[in-house]
Design a protein around this motif. Structure first.
Motif, PDB file in Angstrom:
ATOM      1  N   LEU A   1      15.885 -38.945   7.885  1.00  0.00           N
ATOM      2  CA  LEU A   1      15.959 -37.851   6.939  1.00  0.00           C
ATOM      3  C   LEU A   1      17.533 -37.201   6.920  1.00  0.00           C
ATOM      4  O   LEU A   1      17.778 -36.661   7.958  1.00  0.00           O
ATOM      5  CB  LEU A   1      14.973 -36.907   7.487  1.00  0.00           C
ATOM      6  N   LYS A   2      18.131 -36.838   5.919  1.00  0.00           N
ATOM      7  CA  LYS A   2      19.454 -36.249   5.811  1.00  0.00           C
ATOM      8  C   LYS A   2      19.018 -35.137   5.042  1.00  0.00           C
ATOM      9  O   LYS A   2      18.646 -35.092   3.862  1.00  0.00           O
ATOM     10  CB  LYS A   2      20.316 -37.217   5.375  1.00  0.00           C
ATOM     11  N   ASP A   3      19.709 -33.836   5.526  1.00  0.00           N
ATOM     12  CA  ASP A   3      19.508 -32.770   4.534  1.00  0.00           C
ATOM     13  C   ASP A   3      20.820 -32.109   4.716  1.00  0.00           C
ATOM     14  O   ASP A   3      21.311 -31.506   5.864  1.00  0.00           O
ATOM     15  CB  ASP A   3      18.577 -31.893   5.224  1.00  0.00           C
ATOM     16  N   VAL A   4      21.638 -31.956   3.653  1.00  0.00           N
ATOM     17  CA  VAL A   4      23.124 -31.457   3.699  1.00  0.00           C
ATOM     18  C   VAL A   4      23.083 -30.149   2.858  1.00  0.00           C
ATOM     19  O   VAL A   4      22.175 -29.792   2.148  1.00  0.00           O
ATOM     20  CB  VAL A   4      23.869 -32.504   2.984  1.00  0.00           C
ATOM     21  N   ALA A   5      24.377 -29.403   3.020  1.00  0.00           N
ATOM     22  CA  ALA A   5      24.631 -28.332   2.291  1.00  0.00           C
ATOM     23  C   ALA A   5      23.477 -27.322   2.408  1.00  0.00           C
ATOM     24  O   ALA A   5      23.196 -26.500   1.597  1.00  0.00           O
ATOM     25  CB  ALA A   5      24.907 -28.416   0.983  1.00  0.00           C
ATOM     26  N   ARG A   6      23.006 -27.224   3.766  1.00  0.00           N
ATOM     27  CA  ARG A   6      22.047 -25.956   4.103  1.00  0.00           C
ATOM     28  C   ARG A   6      22.761 -24.780   4.511  1.00  0.00           C
ATOM     29  O   ARG A   6      23.768 -24.799   5.258  1.00  0.00           O
ATOM     30  CB  ARG A   6      21.063 -26.388   5.118  1.00  0.00           C
ATOM     31  N   PRO A   7      22.468 -23.508   4.056  1.00  0.00           N
ATOM     32  CA  PRO A   7      23.040 -22.251   4.471  1.00  0.00           C
ATOM     33  C   PRO A   7      22.751 -22.081   5.914  1.00  0.00           C
ATOM     34  O   PRO A   7      21.719 -22.592   6.465  1.00  0.00           O
ATOM     35  CB  PRO A   7      22.214 -21.443   3.763  1.00  0.00           C
ATOM     36  N   VAL A   8      23.505 -21.507   6.688  1.00  0.00           N
ATOM     37  CA  VAL A   8      23.318 -21.343   8.072  1.00  0.00           C
ATOM     38  C   VAL A   8      23.917 -19.909   8.557  1.00  0.00           C
ATOM     39  O   VAL A   8      25.037 -19.489   7.960  1.00  0.00           O
ATOM     40  CB  VAL A   8      23.678 -22.288   8.970  1.00  0.00           C
ATOM     41  N   SER A   9      23.255 -19.227   9.541  1.00  0.00           N
ATOM     42  CA  SER A   9      23.935 -17.943   9.778  1.00  0.00           C
ATOM     43  C   SER A   9      23.417 -17.743  11.375  1.00  0.00           C
ATOM     44  O   SER A   9      22.581 -18.300  11.841  1.00  0.00           O
ATOM     45  CB  SER A   9      23.195 -16.708   9.014  1.00  0.00           C
ATOM     46  N   GLY A  10      24.356 -16.882  12.083  1.00  0.00           N
ATOM     47  CA  GLY A  10      24.001 -16.600  13.390  1.00  0.00           C
ATOM     48  C   GLY A  10      25.468 -16.505  14.090  1.00  0.00           C
ATOM     49  O   GLY A  10      26.238 -16.118  13.627  1.00  0.00           O
ATOM     50  N   THR A  11      25.380 -16.792  15.352  1.00  0.00           N
ATOM     51  CA  THR A  11      26.703 -16.723  16.217  1.00  0.00           C
ATOM     52  C   THR A  11      26.914 -18.109  17.012  1.00  0.00           C
ATOM     53  O   THR A  11      25.816 -18.567  17.640  1.00  0.00           O
ATOM     54  CB  THR A  11      26.647 -15.449  17.161  1.00  0.00           C
ATOM     55  N   ILE A  12      27.879 -18.411  17.429  1.00  0.00           N
ATOM     56  CA  ILE A  12      28.380 -19.255  18.058  1.00  0.00           C
ATOM     57  C   ILE A  12      29.493 -18.700  19.305  1.00  0.00           C
ATOM     58  O   ILE A  12      30.467 -18.127  18.739  1.00  0.00           O
ATOM     59  CB  ILE A  12      29.026 -20.627  17.630  1.00  0.00           C
ATOM     60  N   THR A  13      29.334 -19.126  20.497  1.00  0.00           N
ATOM     61  CA  THR A  13      30.197 -18.330  21.640  1.00  0.00           C
ATOM     62  C   THR A  13      31.000 -19.578  22.263  1.00  0.00           C
ATOM     63  O   THR A  13      30.268 -20.565  22.677  1.00  0.00           O
ATOM     64  CB  THR A  13      29.499 -17.534  22.409  1.00  0.00           C
ATOM     65  N   VAL A  14      32.445 -19.603  22.264  1.00  0.00           N
ATOM     66  CA  VAL A  14      32.984 -20.458  22.798  1.00  0.00           C
ATOM     67  C   VAL A  14      34.175 -19.727  23.972  1.00  0.00           C
ATOM     68  O   VAL A  14      34.848 -18.945  23.570  1.00  0.00           O
ATOM     69  CB  VAL A  14      33.928 -21.188  21.844  1.00  0.00           C
ATOM     70  N   ASP A  15      33.733 -20.320  25.249  1.00  0.00           N
ATOM     71  CA  ASP A  15      34.635 -19.447  26.223  1.00  0.00           C
ATOM     72  C   ASP A  15      34.610 -17.852  26.098  1.00  0.00           C
ATOM     73  O   ASP A  15      35.668 -17.343  26.467  1.00  0.00           O
ATOM     74  CB  ASP A  15      36.009 -20.154  26.179  1.00  0.00           C
ATOM     75  N   GLY A  16      33.563 -17.398  25.844  1.00  0.00           N
ATOM     76  CA  GLY A  16      33.393 -15.969  25.979  1.00  0.00           C
ATOM     77  C   GLY A  16      33.659 -15.309  24.571  1.00  0.00           C
ATOM     78  O   GLY A  16      33.630 -13.861  24.256  1.00  0.00           O
ATOM     79  N   ARG A  17      34.196 -15.975  23.385  1.00  0.00           N
ATOM     80  CA  ARG A  17      34.656 -15.545  22.291  1.00  0.00           C
ATOM     81  C   ARG A  17      33.644 -15.946  21.396  1.00  0.00           C
ATOM     82  O   ARG A  17      33.084 -17.011  21.167  1.00  0.00           O
ATOM     83  CB  ARG A  17      36.032 -16.331  21.628  1.00  0.00           C
ATOM     84  N   GLN A  18      33.012 -14.856  20.651  1.00  0.00           N
ATOM     85  CA  GLN A  18      32.013 -15.128  19.490  1.00  0.00           C
ATOM     86  C   GLN A  18      32.477 -15.127  18.355  1.00  0.00           C
ATOM     87  O   GLN A  18      33.215 -14.267  17.899  1.00  0.00           O
ATOM     88  CB  GLN A  18      30.959 -13.849  19.908  1.00  0.00           C
ATOM     89  N   PHE A  19      31.858 -16.170  17.495  1.00  0.00           N
ATOM     90  CA  PHE A  19      32.217 -16.529  16.169  1.00  0.00           C
ATOM     91  C   PHE A  19      31.053 -16.173  15.333  1.00  0.00           C
ATOM     92  O   PHE A  19      29.855 -16.645  15.563  1.00  0.00           O
ATOM     93  CB  PHE A  19      32.806 -17.986  16.059  1.00  0.00           C
ATOM     94  N   ALA A  20      31.260 -15.471  14.073  1.00  0.00           N
ATOM     95  CA  ALA A  20      30.051 -15.458  13.250  1.00  0.00           C
ATOM     96  C   ALA A  20      29.906 -16.591  12.279  1.00  0.00           C
ATOM     97  O   ALA A  20      30.757 -17.220  12.024  1.00  0.00           O
ATOM     98  CB  ALA A  20      30.383 -13.996  12.387  1.00  0.00           C
ATOM     99  N   VAL A  21      28.701 -16.877  12.109  1.00  0.00           N
ATOM    100  CA  VAL A  21      28.370 -18.070  11.431  1.00  0.00           C
ATOM    101  C   VAL A  21      27.473 -17.539  10.092  1.00  0.00           C
ATOM    102  O   VAL A  21      26.424 -16.760  10.314  1.00  0.00           O
ATOM    103  CB  VAL A  21      27.270 -18.879  12.059  1.00  0.00           C
ATOM    104  N   GLY A  22      28.222 -17.489   8.820  1.00  0.00           N
ATOM    105  CA  GLY A  22      27.572 -17.016   7.971  1.00  0.00           C
ATOM    106  C   GLY A  22      28.361 -17.501   6.616  1.00  0.00           C
ATOM    107  O   GLY A  22      28.170 -18.675   6.281  1.00  0.00           O
TER     108      GLY A  22
END
Length: 330
Positions: A165-186
């Protein structure tokens, strides 16, 4: 052979464990239950790829029966810095991947020299939440269902077969944190799901391409595959426009040079002519006795066109995503 479109839930396997002939077809939503029987050849996975203006993250929860191979692959787009946080757990310890239809949760826990890692992918039917932690990494995002996916059964034989099952081009939101730096996902972020359940040959090579984005105000998704479906009567090729699947039964031709990292990947046929221009190349090799893999993955930007079911060209110019070749011994 015309691949039939299925509209009702169906079991992938017969009670004997062999392929259910009634399951061979394509779907627009998850309709295949996968009560796999037998041990050693069964493979199950949930993969999510998330592309944001800042990051690419690929996350895998996978069981090969005799081992679990969870992983997180992370790229920072501004610098090209990348890392893999992976594991190999004997007898799939710490991994759970249901064979039912959603709602369900797939999860993996694994350890390593740098510390423990965990991924949880909860598919609720209307949205999927993805949460996880690993050394220097954390994710908490939600991707709502946003229209058609592409489910396909690939029949190599009545004993060896795959539901994808492949599902592409889906919206996504939230946060990703890398080495203490938080990136917004939106805004400008996209999620792609690859769900797999099946019984596989020991050796297999596949191609996979995915693209997501907005083109002329429409949400467009690109989904293409190759090699592993050749000659089976099934393809995993489609273009999605505002959440509507337009299936492509044609086996397309893939053109790429694995020795030239900057070279484009082109996929061409009567129903598509698309090119990925890479901005990052990944080469990853694993060799652990019975389990071995080599992955060449190009992340980049798509250009070109695909035909919808009416024969109208759909531009894919500016979609973000990837193309890959994977060789597995598993």
């Amino acid at each position: 052979m015309t691949l039939p479109e299925l509209t009702d839930p169906v079991d992938l396997c017969l009670p004997t464990g062999r392929l259910n002939p009634a399951a061979v077809g394509r779907t627009r939503t998850p309709l295949h239950r996968s009560p796999l029987r037998g041990w050693g050849r069964s493979k199950r996975w949930e993969y999510w790829g998330i592309m944001t203006p800042d990051l690419f993250v690929g996350m895998t929860v996978a069981s090969l029966d005799y081992a679990a191979v969870p992983s997180i692959y992370l790229v920072e787009r501004a610098t090209g810095a990348h890392r893999t946080i992976g594991g190999l757990e004997p007898f799939a310890r710490g991994t759970s991947i249901p064979d039912t239809l959603p709602p369900f949760e797939a999860s993996a826990r694994w350890g390593g020299r740098l510390g423990a890692s965990e991924l949880r992918m909860h598919a609720a039917g209307s949205a999927t939440s993805i949460r996880g932690t690993a050394p220097g990494f954390a994710i908490d995002v939600t991707s709502p269902d946003a229209g058609d996916a592409l489910g396909v059964v690939v029949p190599w034989s009545d004993r060896l077969f795959q539901y994808t099952l492949k599902d592409v081009a889906r919206p996504v939101s939230g946060t990703i944190t890398v080495d203490g730096r938080q990136f917004a996902v939106g805004d400008g972020s996209w999620a792609v799901l690859d769900r797999g359940r099946g019984r596989w040959p020991y050796r297999m090579t596949w191609n996979w391409a995915a693209g997501s984005g907005l083109v002329d105000g429409r949400r467009v998704g690109l989904q293409l595959g190759g090699k592993w479906t050749d000659g089976t009567g099934s393809t995993e090729n489609a273009v999605f426009v505002d959440g509507v699947q337009h299936y492509i039964a044609e086996e397309l031709t893939w053109q790429y040079d694995l020795d030239d990292e900057a070279s484009p990947w082109r996929i061409v046929g009567e129903h598509a002519d698309v090119t990925l221009t890479p901005w990052h190349r990944r080469l990853e090799r694993t060799n652990a006795l019975v389990v071995a893999s080599t992955i060449h993955q190009a992340l980049g930007t798509w250009s070109g066109w695909m035909l919808d079911t009416s024969g109208t060209r759909v531009s894919v110019d500016g979609l973000v995503g990837w193309a890959e070749q994977a060789q597995n011994r598993w």
